[in-house]
Design an enzyme around this catalytic site. Sequence first.
Site, PDB file in Angstrom:
ATOM      1  N   ARG A  34      16.036  19.479  43.151  1.00  0.00           N
ATOM      2  CA  ARG A  34      15.794  18.161  43.740  1.00  0.00           C
ATOM      3  C   ARG A  34      16.940  17.740  44.656  1.00  0.00           C
ATOM      4  O   ARG A  34      16.710  17.061  45.661  1.00  0.00           O
ATOM      5  CB  ARG A  34      15.587  17.127  42.644  1.00  0.00           C
ATOM      6  N   LYS A 202       1.392  18.225  26.199  1.00  0.00           N
ATOM      7  CA  LYS A 202       0.424  17.209  25.799  1.00  0.00           C
ATOM      8  C   LYS A 202      -0.836  17.147  26.647  1.00  0.00           C
ATOM      9  O   LYS A 202      -0.760  17.040  27.865  1.00  0.00           O
ATOM     10  CB  LYS A 202       1.088  15.844  25.871  1.00  0.00           C
ATOM     11  N   GLY A 360       8.572  19.020  37.455  1.00  0.00           N
ATOM     12  CA  GLY A 360       9.956  19.392  37.192  1.00  0.00           C
ATOM     13  C   GLY A 360      10.061  20.571  36.230  1.00  0.00           C
ATOM     14  O   GLY A 360      10.813  21.513  36.471  1.00  0.00           O
ATOM     15  N   GLY A 384       5.128  13.918  37.517  1.00  0.00           N
ATOM     16  CA  GLY A 384       4.132  12.856  37.377  1.00  0.00           C
ATOM     17  C   GLY A 384       3.529  12.483  38.723  1.00  0.00           C
ATOM     18  O   GLY A 384       2.323  12.245  38.826  1.00  0.00           O
TER      19      GLY A 384
HETATM   20  C1  3PG Z   1      10.401  12.743  37.555  1.00  0.00           C
HETATM   21  O1  3PG Z   1      11.280  13.305  36.895  1.00  0.00           O
HETATM   22  O2  3PG Z   1       9.191  13.068  37.496  1.00  0.00           O
HETATM   23  C2  3PG Z   1      10.785  11.671  38.511  1.00  0.00           C
HETATM   24  O3  3PG Z   1      12.136  11.720  38.839  1.00  0.00           O
HETATM   25  C3  3PG Z   1      10.405  10.332  37.934  1.00  0.00           C
HETATM   26  O4  3PG Z   1      11.114  10.123  36.754  1.00  0.00           O
HETATM   27  P1  3PG Z   1      10.512   9.141  35.639  1.00  0.00           P
HETATM   28  O5  3PG Z   1       9.309   9.842  35.044  1.00  0.00           O
HETATM   29  O6  3PG Z   1      11.611   8.895  34.650  1.00  0.00           O
HETATM   30  O7  3PG Z   1      10.092   7.878  36.339  1.00  0.00           O
END
Ligand code: 3PG
Length: 405
Positions: A34, A202, A360, A384
């Site tokens: 990232r 999950k 990630g 996400g």
């Molecule tokens: C992620 O890791 O998917 C993004 O950086 C968003 O992080 P978060 O799910 O803690 O909002």
Amino acid sequence: LDELLADGVLGRRVLVRSDLNVPLDGVTVTDDGRVRASIPVVQKLAEAGARVIVMAHLGRPKGEPDPKYSIAPAATKLAEISGLDVRVAGDVVGDSAKQLAAELPDGAVLVLENVRFDARETSKDAAQRAEFAAELAALTGENGAYVNDAFGAVHRKHASVFDIAALLPAYQGDLVATEVRVLKTLTEAPKRPYVVVLGGSKVSDKLAVIDNLLGRADHLLIGGGMAFTFLKAQGHEVGGSLLEADQLETCRGYLSRAKELGCDIVLPTDVVVASKFGADAEHEVLAADNIEGGAFGATGLGLDIGPVSGETFASYIKSANTVFWNGPMGVFEIPAFANGTRAVAGALADSEAFSVVGGGDSAAAVRTLGFNDDDFGHISTGGGASLEYLEGKELPGLTALEGAK
Ligand code: 3PG
């Protein structure tokens, strides 16, 4: 971003929302993907003479400073890799940030401390978020601008992602533009066969995406912890494996809807079952319909898909023209349970298909297993965010930029 550069940024303070949410081992960044993905925009702006102020979150601190979640290790990586003049503030919008922002020379970069050290960043109360966004915007002084380049966070309605776009001339960063272009290909006109590989622990995290993909993908391959809820839904016992009992009905529904829609849900036919969760666990390969028939009986834990399933998944991938993959096939951090994920990654690396690795965890998995980013069509920086994009949800960070400059 080109529009902003064409307007001219020399001497202007430009706030850039980046996604520097990297995994850490203490203060060591264990996957700098990232950070690397964030550099091009920061570099372009700095080279054009902007005074770049980077804001980002790291982890999920509880709305107050917590050294465990300091942005400093990520900022150090940014400096190391980019070679830019990078300074790091000791706070987000406090005295340190204000002073360093005021003194920032042209072409230099200031990284603010973790924006989630301020509870207003993630507040559900719009007024709280707006107040914090105004304090962030004020760091730019006169003639500031805002660039959202944090694709991984566009699904969050947070001050630095959403509210601030109303306060400054707002632009889309190149990373966000690229990610959206790639994911659009998957939702609009994927070349068939379109194979989706889903894993991770999950089912409940993936419900909306499965719902959406059933009508679009040709084959949906399911591995990882979430496969066990599907296996149980088919009537097989799964020992002590991960199971979301409250999702069994939903999974049964998916299995029957998939048939109606002509999408083929492919589950593992063999799994690696372990005596316990750990690197020193004993383990054996068992048929997916005989998990409790092995040496560990009803306490056996399925921690990876088995070798036959790995080959089956690989052969689907090999015959695909488009592949989206999210979520590891097993506990890839432990070598004994990494083979399923390796089989999927290897097949993708060999494939000529248009491939997107999202999330990630999957990105970290492929790098941990020794693959290079170039082995894949596109590694999304969003976990996400990429799933919510595929679900067809509205993403606040993108909405906020619509109609903006
Ligand atoms: C992620 O890791 O998917 C993004 O950086 C968003 O992080 P978060 O799910 O803690 O909002």
